[in-house]
Enzyme design. Sequence first.
Site, mmCIF file in Angstrom:
data_model
loop_
_atom_site.group_PDB
_atom_site.id
_atom_site.type_symbol
_atom_site.label_atom_id
_atom_site.label_comp_id
_atom_site.label_asym_id
_atom_site.label_seq_id
_atom_site.Cartn_x
_atom_site.Cartn_y
_atom_site.Cartn_z
ATOM 1 C CE1 TYR A 85 -10.210 27.549 64.288
ATOM 2 C CE2 TYR A 85 -10.889 27.698 61.988
ATOM 3 C CZ TYR A 85 -11.044 28.072 63.313
ATOM 4 O OH TYR A 85 -12.041 28.960 63.663
ATOM 5 C CE1 TYR A 128 -15.531 28.041 63.417
ATOM 6 C CE2 TYR A 128 -17.480 29.283 64.047
ATOM 7 C CZ TYR A 128 -16.217 29.239 63.491
ATOM 8 O OH TYR A 128 -15.643 30.389 63.016
#
Length: 388
Positions: free
Chosen positions: A297, A341
């Site tokens: 991430y 995103y």
Amino acid sequence: MSVRTRDRLGGRAAIVGIGATDFSKDSGRSELRLAVEAVRAALDDAGLVPADVDGMVTFTMDTSPEITVAQAAGIGELSFFSRVHYGGGAACATVQQAALAVATGVAEVVVCYRAFNERSGRRFGSGVRHREPSAEGVALGWTLPFGLLTPASWVAMAAQRYLYAYGLTPEAFGHVAVVDRKYAATNPAAYFHGRPITLDEHAASRWIVEPLRLLDCCQETDGGQALVVTSVERARDLPRPPAVVVAAAQGAGRAQQQMTGFYDSDLTGLPEMGVVARQLRRTSGLGPDDIDVGILYDHFTPFVLMQLEEFGFCGPGEAADFVAEERLPLNTHGGQLGEAYLHGMNGVAEAVRQLRGTSVNQVPGAGRVLVTAGTGVPTSGLVLGTDG
């Protein structure tokens, strides 16, 4: 006390379908429509129909509830529906929840999804504007009056300490941005397709909050991503190779906060990801040398370095060199810095593609992929593998 033993979830469920919308800065459609498009695409990919679905999992901070998406997508009765808290920290936990439901017989086919207009609508990067009274708000009250209003400002505090502790410069963070954008440049689905960057370009990008530059911060995206989870047994009868959930874990550190744990004894690590790392290793029996691809991430570059160190890929303060030398294929879709995103859900989809052998940046022989969710908050992680 965190879990100390191997759990029994591994090998009992698999991701069998992935689907996404286009990734843009202005989708021109509602978040509900984005969710439904992604769900239908994932079901098509799995060779299933809406009537097969009896479970749904999503995040909190979402405008499209499970029952609304089910209705709009033509899904019938649900025996399981769930939401996971803490923003991007929920990404891998949605799959864990789906796998738990499948493994225990609560549901047979579970769809996980995330969809938002995060660029043209509500922008998470804009930070705190209004918050109802809550325990979380009390915690934020220790930092907001001093100007720490945005995610970038919260991460900058830990990033500055990391650089100081290990005698590094902000160039250390640039290696993550360069690698992500290298992979995004060859990914037609990525927003930054065809646009790699250099370390010099990273260093020339404007400051957001020192020591974070623009290219250390993930983009803001409109779009949707969905995943379909079912049992390993059923997966073998479906058209796509299954991505087996070898291990799944959630983690919150001692005295965990959401992005603002500045009173911890050590700001150079991510204790919540340490909890996840230990449990994934206990359950899977796999260490760093056994992982073929890392999908970590990357809302902010410093936390990618800290994750590598929490998982033991390298020692404290050594992750920048580890990334620069490309010792592990990292974020082969371009990550959230380069592709989109979507609170990490597109990273789970890339892990599935790697295991299927269909990634545009395919790693030969990829059989074990580590995926992580958002850091600085209670988080989650997965180890996905090929069947058998």
